[in-house]
Write a protein that holds these residues in place. Structure first.
Motif, PDB file in Angstrom:
ATOM      1  N   UNK A 293     165.577 -10.446  56.369  1.00 21.38           N
ATOM      2  CA  UNK A 293     164.352 -11.247  56.466  1.00 21.38           C
ATOM      3  C   UNK A 293     163.848 -11.333  57.903  1.00 21.38           C
ATOM      4  N   UNK A 294     164.773 -11.527  58.852  1.00 19.02           N
ATOM      5  CA  UNK A 294     164.339 -11.619  60.248  1.00 19.02           C
ATOM      6  C   UNK A 294     163.778 -10.285  60.733  1.00 19.02           C
ATOM      7  N   UNK A 295     164.368  -9.179  60.274  1.00 17.67           N
ATOM      8  CA  UNK A 295     163.856  -7.857  60.643  1.00 17.67           C
ATOM      9  C   UNK A 295     162.479  -7.612  60.031  1.00 17.67           C
ATOM     10  N   UNK A 296     162.300  -8.059  58.800  1.00 14.64           N
ATOM     11  CA  UNK A 296     160.996  -7.917  58.151  1.00 14.64           C
ATOM     12  C   UNK A 296     159.932  -8.703  58.898  1.00 14.64           C
ATOM     13  N   UNK A 297     160.270  -9.918  59.332  1.00 13.99           N
ATOM     14  CA  UNK A 297     159.318 -10.738  60.073  1.00 13.99           C
ATOM     15  C   UNK A 297     158.977 -10.108  61.420  1.00 13.99           C
ATOM     16  N   UNK A 298     160.009  -9.606  62.118  1.00 15.00           N
ATOM     17  CA  UNK A 298     159.791  -9.054  63.453  1.00 15.00           C
ATOM     18  C   UNK A 298     158.970  -7.769  63.413  1.00 15.00           C
TER      19      UNK A 298
ATOM     20  N   UNK B 132     166.362   0.251  56.101  1.00 12.83           N
ATOM     21  CA  UNK B 132     167.325  -0.815  56.386  1.00 12.83           C
ATOM     22  C   UNK B 132     167.801  -1.393  55.064  1.00 12.83           C
ATOM     23  N   UNK B 133     169.107  -1.468  54.894  1.00 17.77           N
ATOM     24  CA  UNK B 133     169.638  -1.913  53.604  1.00 17.77           C
ATOM     25  C   UNK B 133     170.688  -2.993  53.813  1.00 17.77           C
TER      26      UNK B 133
ATOM     27  N   UNK C  31     155.512  -2.254  60.142  1.00 19.08           N
ATOM     28  CA  UNK C  31     156.225  -0.995  60.348  1.00 19.08           C
ATOM     29  C   UNK C  31     157.109  -0.663  59.149  1.00 19.08           C
ATOM     30  N   UNK C  32     157.737  -1.719  58.571  1.00 11.93           N
ATOM     31  CA  UNK C  32     158.597  -1.544  57.407  1.00 11.93           C
ATOM     32  C   UNK C  32     158.001  -2.266  56.212  1.00 11.93           C
ATOM     33  N   UNK C  33     158.217  -1.707  55.018  1.00  9.97           N
ATOM     34  CA  UNK C  33     157.757  -2.354  53.795  1.00  9.97           C
ATOM     35  C   UNK C  33     158.961  -2.614  52.906  1.00  9.97           C
ATOM     36  N   UNK C  34     158.914  -3.710  52.184  1.00 12.70           N
ATOM     37  CA  UNK C  34     160.027  -4.071  51.306  1.00 12.70           C
ATOM     38  C   UNK C  34     159.870  -3.355  49.970  1.00 12.70           C
ATOM     39  N   UNK C  35     160.939  -2.682  49.545  1.00 11.91           N
ATOM     40  CA  UNK C  35     160.919  -2.034  48.238  1.00 11.91           C
ATOM     41  C   UNK C  35     161.895  -2.704  47.264  1.00 11.91           C
ATOM     42  N   UNK C  36     162.738  -3.594  47.814  1.00  9.57           N
ATOM     43  CA  UNK C  36     163.743  -4.270  46.995  1.00  9.57           C
ATOM     44  C   UNK C  36     164.207  -5.476  47.788  1.00  9.57           C
ATOM     45  N   UNK C  37     164.826  -6.430  47.122  1.00  8.69           N
ATOM     46  CA  UNK C  37     165.294  -7.616  47.861  1.00  8.69           C
ATOM     47  C   UNK C  37     166.310  -7.248  48.941  1.00  8.69           C
ATOM     48  N   UNK C  38     166.962  -6.079  48.797  1.00  8.40           N
ATOM     49  CA  UNK C  38     167.968  -5.690  49.791  1.00  8.40           C
ATOM     50  C   UNK C  38     167.582  -4.454  50.592  1.00  8.40           C
TER      51      UNK C  38
END
Length: 243
Positions: A180-185, A157-158, A189-196
């Protein structure tokens, strides 16, 4: 008040039509027999209220309700179901009422009053947050129609301006949700690799450092590696297996 009825039982829809006919100012703008049909109808007709069954084929009522929290304007959701064990999940999905079948006229009247109160205060309400149970699909709008994307098919997701680009097994789609809302939900399952950028955990096969010192994530299904910000590198090493 514009109303959409969604139920896979024709007799249940017929009963709701008859009960609603007793109320002045209520207009049934569409009917659906599954959750996807309900979402399509809401995208087209922008109703004030959705009377939503829970146990429907394909996308069920709870899943549909979680998608409806992101609609603008957000309709009031009232569940009409034969099962009382879903009540807690229903209110997690931001429903305003929960009616047991066969729906009684007096309970429907109460639900309609709650819907009117909801509609009157809708402009001043903060956006609803999805329930604690993550959705199984993401919802993309395309030229007036909707596409449901299974979350398990999403590669990454970008963020791009006010949209998020969903890169998935069948291509790319835009959704109007924040990263941010997708990361919280979908935490875990998903990990952040960058602010976007968020990447499905199982998609990352390798972290590699290139000549200028930057770090890139190599994806199982990606054509090009994705840049990893410095602040995310340590977290990836801690949380993603086989790195």
């Amino acid at each position: 008040m514009k109303v959409v009825i969604a139920d896979d039982e024709p007799l249940a829809r017929e009963r709701l039509r008859a009960l609603l006919a007793e109320h002045a100012g209520v207009e049934i703008v569409a009917e659906a027999d599954n959750g996807l049909g309900a979402l399509q109808a809401c995208a087209e007709f922008r109703p004030d209220l959705v009377l939503l069954d829970i146990a429907m084929p394909g996308v069920d009522g709870l899943e549909a309700a979680r998608h409806l929290t992101a609609f603008d304007p957000r309709p009031a959701v009232v569940f009409c179901t034969a099962y009382d064990e879903h009540a807690l999940s229903a209110f997690d999905a931001a429903a305003i009422d929960y009616l047991m079948k066969p729906v009684r006229a007096e309970r429907l009247a109460v639900a309609l009053e709650r819907a009117r109160t909801f509609i009157a205060g809708r402009e001043t309400q903060a956006p609803a947050q999805p329930g604690r149970i993550p959705r199984t699909h993401l919802c993309a709008r395309m030229r007036g129609s909707l596409r449901l994307i299974p979350v398990e098919d999403v590669h990454y997701l970008q963020a791009e301006e006010k949209y998020v680009v969903v890169h998935h097994a069948r291509g790319e789609d835009l959704i109007e949700e924040s990263l941010r809302s997708l990361e919280d939900e979908f935490n875990g399952r998903f990990v952040r690799i960058h602010r976007n950028c968020l990447v499905a955990r199982h998609e990352i096969t390798e972290l590699k450092r290139i000549g200028d010192g930057r770090v890139q994530a190599v994806l199982r299904h990606g054509k090009e590696p994705l840049e990893v910000s410095r602040r995310c590198v340590a977290g990836l090493r801690d949380t993603v297996k086989n790195l």
